[in-house]
Design a protein around this motif. Sequence first.
Motif, PDB file in Angstrom:
ATOM      1  N   VAL A  94       0.851  -1.200   0.000  1.00 40.69           N
ATOM      2  CA  VAL A  94       0.000   0.000   0.000  1.00 40.69           C
ATOM      3  C   VAL A  94       0.881   1.242   0.000  1.00 40.69           C
ATOM      4  CG1 VAL A  94      -1.671   1.337   1.357  1.00 40.69           C
ATOM      5  CG2 VAL A  94      -1.981  -1.134   1.080  1.00 40.69           C
ATOM      6  N   ALA A  95       1.922   1.237   0.821  1.00 39.08           N
ATOM      7  CA  ALA A  95       2.836   2.385   0.873  1.00 39.08           C
ATOM      8  C   ALA A  95       3.472   2.633  -0.485  1.00 39.08           C
ATOM      9  CB  ALA A  95       3.919   2.150   1.931  1.00 39.08           C
ATOM     10  N   GLU A  96       3.890   1.574  -1.138  1.00 41.91           N
ATOM     11  CA  GLU A  96       4.526   1.718  -2.450  1.00 41.91           C
ATOM     12  C   GLU A  96       3.513   2.180  -3.489  1.00 41.91           C
ATOM     13  OE1 GLU A  96       6.755  -1.021  -5.793  1.00 41.91           O
ATOM     14  OE2 GLU A  96       6.667  -1.752  -3.734  1.00 41.91           O
ATOM     15  N   LEU A  97       2.337   1.563  -3.495  1.00 41.30           N
ATOM     16  CA  LEU A  97       1.296   1.894  -4.468  1.00 41.30           C
ATOM     17  C   LEU A  97       0.861   3.354  -4.355  1.00 41.30           C
ATOM     18  CD1 LEU A  97      -0.756   0.916  -6.628  1.00 41.30           C
ATOM     19  CD2 LEU A  97      -2.293   0.397  -4.724  1.00 41.30           C
ATOM     20  N   LEU A  98       0.680   3.806  -3.129  1.00 38.01           N
ATOM     21  CA  LEU A  98       0.196   5.174  -2.897  1.00 38.01           C
ATOM     22  C   LEU A  98       1.326   6.195  -2.800  1.00 38.01           C
ATOM     23  CD1 LEU A  98      -2.641   4.417  -0.325  1.00 38.01           C
ATOM     24  CD2 LEU A  98      -2.812   4.664  -2.809  1.00 38.01           C
ATOM     25  N   GLU A  99       2.563   5.719  -2.978  1.00 34.47           N
ATOM     26  CA  GLU A  99       3.749   6.575  -2.913  1.00 34.47           C
ATOM     27  C   GLU A  99       3.817   7.323  -1.588  1.00 34.47           C
ATOM     28  OE1 GLU A  99       3.645   9.022  -6.422  1.00 34.47           O
ATOM     29  OE2 GLU A  99       4.212   7.360  -7.721  1.00 34.47           O
ATOM     30  N   LEU A 100       3.602   6.578  -0.514  1.00 31.91           N
ATOM     31  CA  LEU A 100       3.702   7.159   0.822  1.00 31.91           C
ATOM     32  C   LEU A 100       5.160   7.166   1.253  1.00 31.91           C
ATOM     33  CD1 LEU A 100       0.646   5.366   2.429  1.00 31.91           C
ATOM     34  CD2 LEU A 100       0.740   7.663   1.468  1.00 31.91           C
ATOM     35  N   ARG A 101       5.463   7.936   2.264  1.00 31.30           N
ATOM     36  CA  ARG A 101       6.845   8.054   2.731  1.00 31.30           C
ATOM     37  C   ARG A 101       7.359   6.786   3.387  1.00 31.30           C
ATOM     38  NH1 ARG A 101       5.835  13.660   5.612  1.00 31.30           N
ATOM     39  NH2 ARG A 101       3.804  12.711   5.615  1.00 31.30           N
ATOM     40  N   SER A 102       6.444   6.062   4.045  1.00 30.97           N
ATOM     41  CA  SER A 102       6.906   4.888   4.765  1.00 30.97           C
ATOM     42  C   SER A 102       5.768   3.890   4.957  1.00 30.97           C
ATOM     43  CB  SER A 102       7.441   5.290   6.147  1.00 30.97           C
ATOM     44  OG  SER A 102       6.377   5.776   6.956  1.00 30.97           O
ATOM     45  N   GLU A 103       6.164   2.668   5.308  1.00 30.32           N
ATOM     46  CA  GLU A 103       5.194   1.634   5.626  1.00 30.32           C
ATOM     47  C   GLU A 103       4.422   2.034   6.886  1.00 30.32           C
ATOM     48  OE1 GLU A 103       5.214  -3.108   6.719  1.00 30.32           O
ATOM     49  OE2 GLU A 103       6.911  -2.286   5.602  1.00 30.32           O
ATOM     50  N   LYS A 104       5.106   2.736   7.789  1.00 29.74           N
ATOM     51  CA  LYS A 104       4.457   3.192   9.024  1.00 29.74           C
ATOM     52  C   LYS A 104       3.289   4.120   8.695  1.00 29.74           C
ATOM     53  CE  LYS A 104       5.504   5.533  13.387  1.00 29.74           C
ATOM     54  NZ  LYS A 104       6.552   6.178  14.169  1.00 29.74           N
ATOM     55  N   GLU A 105       3.491   5.021   7.735  1.00 26.82           N
ATOM     56  CA  GLU A 105       2.412   5.919   7.330  1.00 26.82           C
ATOM     57  C   GLU A 105       1.263   5.124   6.707  1.00 26.82           C
ATOM     58  OE1 GLU A 105       1.591   9.891   4.622  1.00 26.82           O
ATOM     59  OE2 GLU A 105       3.639   9.165   4.835  1.00 26.82           O
TER      60      GLU A 105
END
Length: 176
Positions: A94-105
């Motif tokens: 999900v973090a990678e797909l949504l281009e989030l800063r981290s897995e924690k986010e």
Amino acid sequence: MSQNLERARQRNAEQLAEQKKREQLVEDNLVEFVDAGVVIAAEQAALEDKVAVLHRKIDQAHAESTERVAGEHARQAAAAWAIHEHGGRSAAQVAELLELRSEKEARRLINTGRTGAVNQDSSRARATGEQEPGTGGDAAEQYNTGAPDTSIRAVVPHPTILDHDVVRQDGQRDTE
């Protein structure tokens, strides 16, 4: 001597007239000064009133914007949760797909979305008139607030023919 006295009286009268003229000039300018001060004070008070109104409007605009942004953050969290829960994606994916800063986010978003979905499901049950179980196992009183459906289904779009995934009957997607 009488001419000298007359000239002295004449000079004195002229000096007194000149002094009276200067005093009248001072008095007239004092009135102008005070009148201008009254206008200045009224203008400043009017300006302060206008500024106060504008500050209230600015505060209201900030509050409305903050509320709209919070709603959109809730939509993002709901979408992240749906991607995780129904899309079978891990928090890292999900973090990678949504281009989030981290897995924690991503985890934070997923948890927020999950909490929101649980809250929306319980409020939707009240809004649609579904019965919630009572304390004794029997049906509790019905709730119908007439509120629109704000569940996750209303936030996450249904798959279309343009999707590259095949949707299974259980709502999960199979990638081909």
